[in-house]
Design an enzyme around this catalytic site. Structure first.
Site, PDB file in Angstrom:
ATOM      1  N   GLU A  75       0.840  -1.212   0.000  1.00 21.04           N
ATOM      2  CA  GLU A  75       0.000   0.000   0.000  1.00 21.04           C
ATOM      3  C   GLU A  75       0.874   1.261   0.000  1.00 21.04           C
ATOM      4  O   GLU A  75       0.567   2.229  -0.690  1.00 21.04           O
ATOM      5  CB  GLU A  75      -0.938   0.017   1.213  1.00 21.04           C
ATOM      6  CG  GLU A  75      -1.922  -1.155   1.290  1.00 21.04           C
ATOM      7  CD  GLU A  75      -2.831  -1.278   0.070  1.00 21.04           C
ATOM      8  OE1 GLU A  75      -3.057  -0.269  -0.620  1.00 21.04           O
ATOM      9  OE2 GLU A  75      -3.284  -2.404  -0.206  1.00 21.04           O
ATOM     10  N   ASP A 124       4.094  -4.216  -6.081  1.00 24.27           N
ATOM     11  CA  ASP A 124       4.759  -5.427  -5.577  1.00 24.27           C
ATOM     12  C   ASP A 124       6.263  -5.222  -5.586  1.00 24.27           C
ATOM     13  O   ASP A 124       6.940  -5.478  -4.596  1.00 24.27           O
ATOM     14  CB  ASP A 124       4.442  -6.636  -6.479  1.00 24.27           C
ATOM     15  CG  ASP A 124       3.070  -7.220  -6.194  1.00 24.27           C
ATOM     16  OD1 ASP A 124       2.457  -6.831  -5.182  1.00 24.27           O
ATOM     17  OD2 ASP A 124       2.612  -8.059  -7.000  1.00 24.27           O
TER      18      ASP A 124
END
Ligand SMILES: [Zn+2]
Length: 476
Positions: free
Chosen positions: A136, A205
């Site tokens: 996040e 990621d």
């Protein structure tokens, strides 16, 4: 979480007020276009993002149940800032825990990151929790929201936009009812824009895995956790975790995450999984579920589990010992403080000494500060509680709850000018400018003229927040 029909209706109405022509002009497919632009190419400027962020935080406080437990908030915030400290940006990050059993986490405007209690329950290691937070955080540093969310074309009331963004990101228990449908075309549009593209997922990621590694966590945890979620939801497609709706997953994405983690050097993994276990115990107790972890609880953690149960009215011997001897976390001590009854003078001295030692060890721990202040208010005097809060508050990153507590304590002492002043401070931190202004006026109206210290505090507060207090927020 369950939204009541009245709330839907309100959102629907607000959405209806927004320019519908502009809304329909955006093709829903825009969200699927690859976006390889530089992170600097954002659709709105930083000052708009700050305003949107403030409105978003206000709507979190108004429309959702924030998880109140102080230790859990402290833990998530410590973990979040520990990871964010490796981003090398001057971005603003704030972390909130949402009391909601769906497995979800989100990155809202202006670095506001939300973690659902359901996520805390679903992760099996601290590394997995850190992985989701790092993911996040990377959506924030890469400006993914401001690169996708077309603020100009969704132009309307800032507060209602923030309300819709919160509704989409936080989701709802029954997805089939379709929150976005309830909100009309505008809502669907925003929902499409907020769904991260595959390219953004890949980027979050890859940067997140690097952050994890730098912060001393296991970089494989990202692929492990998302892989487990994806497997579980393919077995039972009715239970697709909320997080997978805004963060689409694919075999390719998982393989790439695994590859990336493998390329990093093996590093000594530093953990404080004691706090993690204690937080898992707290959230599990809250929902009367089991503590799911990849390892058995240690002796100390089992002591906490038993002491924390409903039947344990008084402090157990093992908890008493941990409260005064364990220096890895203040949580044992706080649990002890919440359970004590009668106290001798000698015991009080011992508690004061221990509390001051822990405050030096954990100077930024709001949970410890408020827990000790509450003890002082109950067993000593309100004045002592006020004094410790005022002395230590500037060390804290998050002060809103400390200010609320100060306001209550001053109010008990019938010092309303002080009580209003601290309410103004509490509200400015959570973005509620209208209330902050209101309480500041109330404080100035109350009789405080004899108190030079308070006048000086008010003056410096007004100076510090001049821009926010004078300018009107864009609320057209
Ligand atoms: Zn994502």
């Amino acid at each position: 979480m369950q939204l009541n029909p009245r709330k839907y209706f309100r959102i629907f109405l607000l959405a209806g007020l927004v320019n519908l022509a502009a809304a329909s002009a955006i093709d829903a497919n825009t969200a699927e276009l690859p976006d390889l632009g530089s992170p600097d190419l954002v659709l709105y400027d930083r000052s708009t993002e700050e305003k949107l962020g403030r409105a978003f935080v206000v709507s979190l406080h108004k429309g959702y149940n924030l998880f109140e437990d102080r230790d859990t908030n402290q833990y998530i915030r410590d973990l979040g800032h520990r990871i964010a400290g490796h981003t090398g940006t001057n971005r603003n990050f704030t972390f909130y825990v949402i009391d909601d059993l769906s497995i979800n986490a989100f990155a809202g405007p202006n670095g506001v990151i939300g973690i659902h209690t359901g996520l805390i329950q679903a992760v099996r290691t601290e590394d997995e929790l850190a992985a989701v937070i790092a993911h996040e955080i990377s959506h924030v540093t890469q400006n993914h929201l401001s690169r996708r969310f077309d603020y100009a074309n969704n132009h309307g009331n800032l507060n209602s936009l923030a309300t819709i963004i919160a509704a989409v990101l936080i989701g709802m228990q029954n997805p089939d009812a379709g929150m976005a449908t309830m909100m009309g075309g505008m809502g669907l549009n925003i929902q499409n824009q907020l769904k991260n593209s595959r390219i953004h997922e890949k980027e979050a990621d890859s940067i997140g895995i690097k952050l994890l590694h730098q912060a001393g966590f296991d970089p494989h945890a990202m692929g492990d956790f998302f892989g487990r979620l994806s497997k579980a939801s393919s077995i039972n497609s009715f239970q697709t975790p909320e997080i997978l709706r805004t963060h689409p997953i694919s075999e390719k994405r998982l393989a790439e995450a695994e590859n990336r983690a493998r390329q990093l050097n093996k590093k000594e993994i530093t953990k404080n999984s004691v706090d993690f276990a204690l937080i898992k115990i707290k959230t599990a107790k809250n929902y009367e579920t089991k503590v799911e972890m990849d390892r058995p609880l240690s002796k100390n953690e089992r002591c906490y589990l038993l002491s924390h149960s409903e039947t344990a009215k008084q402090t157990s011997k093992c908890l008493r010992q941990l409260a005064f001897e364990d220096n890895t976390t203040p949580i044992f001590f706080l649990e002890y403080l919440s359970k004590i009854e009668e106290l001798t003078k000698h015991q009080r001295n011992r508690i004061d000494k221990r509390a001051h030692f822990l405050l030096e060890l954990f100077p930024q721990n709001q949970s410890l500060l408020i827990g000790y202040a509450n003890y002082l208010a109950e067993y000593e005097t309100n004045l002592e509680a006020i004094s410790i809060l005022e002395q230590q508050q500037d060390m804290l990153l998050y002060q809103s709850n400390t200010h609320k507590r100060l306001s209550e304590l001053y109010s008990k002492r019938k010092q309303s000018a002080h009580a209003y002043f601290y309410l103004a401070k509490a509200n400015i931190e959570i973005g509620n400018l209208a209330r902050a202004k209101h309480y500041l006026e109330q404080s100035k109206k109350a009789k405080y003229k004899a108190d030079k210290r308070l006048s000086a505090k008010i003056a410096s507060f007004e100076q510090k927040h001049r821009n926010l207090l004078i300018k009107k927020e864009n609320n057209k």
